[in-house]
Design a protein around this motif. Structure first.
Motif, short mmCIF file in Angstrom:
data_model
loop_
_atom_site.label_atom_id
_atom_site.label_comp_id
_atom_site.label_asym_id
_atom_site.label_seq_id
_atom_site.Cartn_x
_atom_site.Cartn_y
_atom_site.Cartn_z
N ALA A 63 0.82 -1.21 0.00
CA ALA A 63 0.00 0.00 0.00
C ALA A 63 0.85 1.27 0.00
O ALA A 63 1.82 1.37 0.76
CB ALA A 63 -0.93 0.00 1.21
N ARG A 64 0.46 2.22 -0.83
CA ARG A 64 1.14 3.52 -0.83
C ARG A 64 1.06 4.17 0.55
O ARG A 64 1.99 4.84 1.00
CB ARG A 64 0.48 4.42 -1.88
CG ARG A 64 1.08 5.81 -2.02
CD ARG A 64 2.51 5.78 -2.50
NE ARG A 64 3.43 6.22 -1.47
CZ ARG A 64 4.75 6.25 -1.63
NH1 ARG A 64 5.30 5.84 -2.77
NH2 ARG A 64 5.54 6.65 -0.66
N GLU A 65 -0.06 3.96 1.23
CA GLU A 65 -0.23 4.53 2.56
C GLU A 65 0.80 3.99 3.55
O GLU A 65 1.26 4.72 4.45
CB GLU A 65 -1.65 4.24 3.07
CG GLU A 65 -2.76 4.95 2.31
CD GLU A 65 -3.17 4.28 1.01
OE1 GLU A 65 -4.09 4.79 0.35
OE2 GLU A 65 -2.56 3.24 0.64
N ASP A 66 1.18 2.73 3.39
CA ASP A 66 2.21 2.15 4.25
C ASP A 66 3.59 2.69 3.89
O ASP A 66 4.45 2.90 4.77
CB ASP A 66 2.18 0.63 4.19
CG ASP A 66 0.99 0.05 4.93
OD1 ASP A 66 0.53 0.68 5.90
OD2 ASP A 66 0.52 -1.03 4.56
N HIS A 67 3.83 2.92 2.60
CA HIS A 67 5.08 3.59 2.22
C HIS A 67 5.17 4.97 2.87
O HIS A 67 6.23 5.36 3.36
CB HIS A 67 5.14 3.75 0.69
CG HIS A 67 5.69 2.56 -0.03
ND1 HIS A 67 6.79 1.86 0.42
CD2 HIS A 67 5.31 1.96 -1.19
CE1 HIS A 67 7.05 0.87 -0.43
NE2 HIS A 67 6.17 0.91 -1.41
N TRP A 70 6.15 4.71 6.44
CA TRP A 70 7.57 4.44 6.59
C TRP A 70 8.41 5.68 6.26
O TRP A 70 9.44 5.92 6.90
CB TRP A 70 7.99 3.28 5.69
CG TRP A 70 7.74 1.93 6.28
CD1 TRP A 70 6.85 0.99 5.87
CD2 TRP A 70 8.40 1.37 7.42
NE1 TRP A 70 6.90 -0.13 6.68
CE2 TRP A 70 7.85 0.09 7.64
CE3 TRP A 70 9.40 1.82 8.28
CZ2 TRP A 70 8.29 -0.75 8.67
CZ3 TRP A 70 9.83 1.00 9.32
CH2 TRP A 70 9.27 -0.26 9.51
N GLU A 71 7.99 6.46 5.28
CA GLU A 71 8.74 7.68 4.94
C GLU A 71 8.89 8.59 6.15
O GLU A 71 9.97 9.15 6.39
CB GLU A 71 8.02 8.44 3.82
CG GLU A 71 8.25 7.88 2.44
CD GLU A 71 7.67 8.76 1.36
OE1 GLU A 71 8.02 8.55 0.18
OE2 GLU A 71 6.88 9.67 1.68
N ALA A 72 7.81 8.72 6.93
CA ALA A 72 7.84 9.59 8.10
C ALA A 72 8.82 9.08 9.15
O ALA A 72 9.38 9.87 9.92
CB ALA A 72 6.44 9.70 8.69
N ARG A 73 9.03 7.80 9.19
CA ARG A 73 9.90 7.20 10.20
C ARG A 73 11.35 7.05 9.73
O ARG A 73 12.28 7.08 10.54
CB ARG A 73 9.32 5.86 10.65
CG ARG A 73 8.12 6.07 11.57
CD ARG A 73 7.07 4.99 11.48
NE ARG A 73 5.95 5.35 12.35
CZ ARG A 73 4.98 6.18 11.98
NH1 ARG A 73 4.99 6.74 10.78
NH2 ARG A 73 3.99 6.47 12.83
N GLU A 77 12.49 9.51 1.09
CA GLU A 77 11.41 9.23 0.15
C GLU A 77 11.45 7.76 -0.27
O GLU A 77 12.52 7.18 -0.47
CB GLU A 77 11.55 10.12 -1.08
CG GLU A 77 10.45 9.94 -2.10
CD GLU A 77 10.58 10.88 -3.28
OE1 GLU A 77 9.86 10.69 -4.27
OE2 GLU A 77 11.42 11.81 -3.21
N LEU A 78 10.29 7.19 -0.39
CA LEU A 78 10.14 5.82 -0.89
C LEU A 78 9.22 5.85 -2.10
O LEU A 78 8.01 6.07 -1.96
CB LEU A 78 9.56 4.91 0.21
CG LEU A 78 10.42 4.73 1.46
CD1 LEU A 78 9.61 4.00 2.53
CD2 LEU A 78 11.70 3.95 1.14
N GLY A 79 9.78 5.65 -3.26
CA GLY A 79 8.97 5.66 -4.46
C GLY A 79 8.12 4.41 -4.58
O GLY A 79 8.32 3.42 -3.87
N ASP A 80 7.15 4.44 -5.47
CA ASP A 80 6.35 3.24 -5.74
C ASP A 80 7.28 2.12 -6.19
O ASP A 80 8.16 2.31 -7.02
CB ASP A 80 5.31 3.54 -6.82
CG ASP A 80 4.33 4.62 -6.41
OD1 ASP A 80 4.16 4.82 -5.20
OD2 ASP A 80 3.74 5.26 -7.31
N GLY A 81 7.08 0.94 -5.61
CA GLY A 81 7.95 -0.19 -5.91
C GLY A 81 9.17 -0.28 -5.01
O GLY A 81 9.99 -1.18 -5.16
#
Length: 208
Positions: A63-67, A70-73, A77-81
């Motif tokens: 899920a993009r929402e889970d990415h 994780w980005e906040a933590r 940046e974590l791109g799609d994939g």
């Protein structure tokens, strides 16, 4: 619920990729429609067929929402994939999907089978201290899916849930079962459509 990005990758040499020293975890967005074959997406490879080559692991969704969580933590940046997923979803709570749940995406039909278990290759790819433990404790593993009906899909496609088993185990529960929750493991085994790999996992968990 929809597909934000469809991601595929080829196996390449990597010194950090476990004993095999090869990995296809680096997934990039595919353009246009992508064919869904019996054992995965066209143009996608899995280097480690021993641990990742089973048909129950044909497609991996995150899920993009889970990415974003994780980005906040992680502070980056974590791109799609970014986690090696084939399907980056939007608006879908992948963690609460049920084992045996079936998704119609484009003309393909996929079935949720299991959570992703973090490994040494994933750790090497992320380069984060204590990554396997952190990912495990977060309990946001994403879901593997098997291909029930071949077809094609693409970014922007809606995710239509056609089947949601009654009293089934969620991906979150299955993740806990893998890590030793015996009651949840029995719940998975009670579902008649659970994948054969769960029987071997259950033997380890229930005997511990």
């Amino acid at each position: 619920m929809r597909i934000l990005s469809v991601n595929v990758g080829r196996a390449v040499a990597a010194e950090w990729a476990g004993t095999l020293r090869r990995t296809a975890i680096d997934k990039r967005a595919a353009e246009g429609r992508v064919a869904v074959h019996e054992n995965g997406l066209a143009g996608d490879e899995r280097a480690d067929l021993v641990h990742h080559g089973h048909p129950d692991q044909a497609v991996y969704a995150y899920a993009r929402e889970d990415h974003d969580w994780w980005e906040a933590r992680l502070g980056r940046e974590l791109g799609d994939g970014a986690f090696g997923e084939n399907l980056t979803t939007s608006g879908a709570d992948v963690t609460e999907a049920l084992i045996g749940e079936r998704w119609r995406i484009g003309t393909a039909l996929l079935e949720v089978t299991a959570p992703r278990i973090p490994c040494v290759t994933f750790r090497g790819w992320m380069g984060e201290p204590g990554w396997v433990r952190r990912f495990t404790l977060a309990a946001r593993p994403g879901a593997y899916l098997r291909v029930v009906e071949q077809g094609e899909l693409g970014a922007g496609d809606e995710i239509e849930v056609l089947v949601r088993p009654r009293d089934g185990a969620t991906i979150r529960e299955a993740f806990a079962a893998y890590h030793g929750d015996k009651d949840l493991m029995r719940k998975i085994l009670a579902y008649p459509g659970h994948g054969e790999k769960w029987d071997a996992i259950a033997e380890r968990v229930l005997k511990s």
